[in-house]
Design an enzyme around this catalytic site. Structure first.
Site, PDB file in Angstrom:
ATOM      1  CE1 TYR A 114     -12.283   3.631  -8.501  1.00 44.47           C
ATOM      2  CE2 TYR A 114     -14.529   3.542  -9.339  1.00 44.47           C
ATOM      3  CZ  TYR A 114     -13.543   3.050  -8.503  1.00 44.47           C
ATOM      4  OH  TYR A 114     -13.813   1.983  -7.681  1.00 44.47           O
TER       5      TYR A 114
ATOM      6  CG  ASP B 261      -2.220   0.719   0.999  1.00 40.38           C
ATOM      7  OD1 ASP B 261      -3.255   0.049   0.973  1.00 40.38           O
ATOM      8  OD2 ASP B 261      -2.210   1.957   0.810  1.00 40.38           O
TER       9      ASP B 261
END
Ligand code: NAD
Ligand code: UDP
Length: 312
Positions: free
Chosen positions: A145, A33
């Site tokens: 997106y 991450d």
């Protein structure tokens, strides 16, 4: 057998639940991450597990590890966060997909893409089946997106067809639950946080737009069943709860369950906000051992409210 599994975006909302479940099943997990929207608190309880490894890395750069499976979740999912830096968002989806697919090809891993109901855009077909190609604006605020995720699906399919990479594609519909960031910006966390703080509950538009909300545990069960499904089943497959609600209904439920004195207010509807969204989950039921969501909205909201009460 203990598998080595890479979860990109593992410190995020869905990723943290997935890492926990995979460890509970006796696997070794690498959680990757960059902490853009994720948070170490989400995985704090996993850090003592010797089979859990945390890596700070940005998936737009290549990453190398010997793994058996990859769940690719790295990507901000809330409109507020994915629109903050749209170029970075589309890079994360597209270059991230290229990097995980390159890794999967090199080490022979199976790789699952967390795609989204957003690939259907503002849909003309209702409920949405996987065969529907969608109605997406390529140059709007949501495009970084939506189109990023669509392109990632294309890359997954092409790496499979051209290089024989073992792929799985899931299309996730609105999911909520513990470990959502209180500032996430998505509707369920916004309404709960506003209700608990006694602030106005902000409905965008007139509140008649619909969404179908899935509790995170149901999603994680579906993701794992998809990863373990027959090799020939690639997806895409919808994973969502088909019970559909208007935003007004959601706001009223949250007010009732929190016992809040907050009042509901109406604000302008964001650009290209889909009017309705409901998954057809027949394919998931058929291919994933009768998978279907078990936790309905009120039950899930109670759990989510409990979580937010504790962290606020
Ligand atoms: P989230 O924002 O909580 O998690 C995303 C995680 O990815 C975060 O930990 C973030 O820090 C990390 N990340 C972002 N960019 C990265 C990068 N460049 N490199 C490495 N890590 C990066 O969101 P979530 O709800 O947990 O969503 C997880 C995945 O599921 C996303 O891919 C999202 O598009 C997909 N999805 C979620 C939903 C939903 O309702 N929750 C619906 C459809 C699809
Ligand atoms: N929404 C709202 N108030 C908020 C946040 C969102 O009314 O404070 C609406 C939003 O306009 C959309 C729906 O709730 O119609 C779901 O929004 P979210 O951002 O959770 O997910 P998505 O639009 O990506 O499905």
């Amino acid at each position: 057998m203990r598998k080595k599994i890479l979860v990109t975006g593992g410190a995020g909302f869905v990723g943290s639940h997935l890492c926990k479940r995979l460890l509970d099943e006796g696997n070794e997990v690498i959680c990757l991450d960059n902490y853009f929207t994720g948070n170490k608190n989400n995985i704090l309880e996993l850090l003592n597990n010797p089979f859990f490894e945390l890596v700070r890395h940005d998936i737009t750069e290549p990453y190398f590890a010997e793994v058996d499976e990859i769940y690719n979740l790295a990507c901000p999912a809330s409109p507020v966060h994915y629109q903050y830096n749209p170029i970075k968002t589309i890079k994360t989806s597209v270059m991230g997909a290229i990097n995980v697919l390159g890794l999967a090809k090199r080490v022979g891993a199976k790789v699952l893409q967390a795609s989204t109901s957003e690939v259907y855009g503002d849909p003309h077909v209702h409920p949405q089946t996987e065969s529907y190609w969608g109605n997406v604006n390529p140059i709007g605020l949501r495009s970084c997106y939506d189109e990023g995720k669509r392109c990632a699906e294309t890359l997954f399919m092409d790496y499979h067809l051209q290089n024989g990479v073992a792929i799985k594609i899931i299309r996730i519909f609105n999911t909520y639950g513990p470990n959502m960031n209180p500032n996430d910006g998505r509707v369920v966390s916004n309404f709960i946080v506003q209700a608990l703080k006694g602030e106005d509950i902000t409905i965008f538009g007139d509140g008649t737009q619909t969404r179908s909300f899935q509790y995170v545990d149901d999603l994680v069960e579906g993701m794992i069943r998809m990863m373990n499904s027959d090799k020939s089943f690639l997806g895409p497959v919808n994973l969502g709860n088909p019970n559909e609600f208007t935003m007004l209904e959601l706001a009223e439920k949250v007010v009732k369950l929190t016992g809040s004195s907050s009042k509901i207010i109406f604000m302008p509807l964001p650009q290209d906000d889909p009017k309705q969204r409901q998954p057809d989950i027949s394919l998931a039921k058929q291919k994933l051992n009768n998978w279907e969501p078990n936790i309905q909205l009120e039950e899930g909201l109670v759990k989510a409210i409990e979580y937010f009460k504790n962290i606020l």
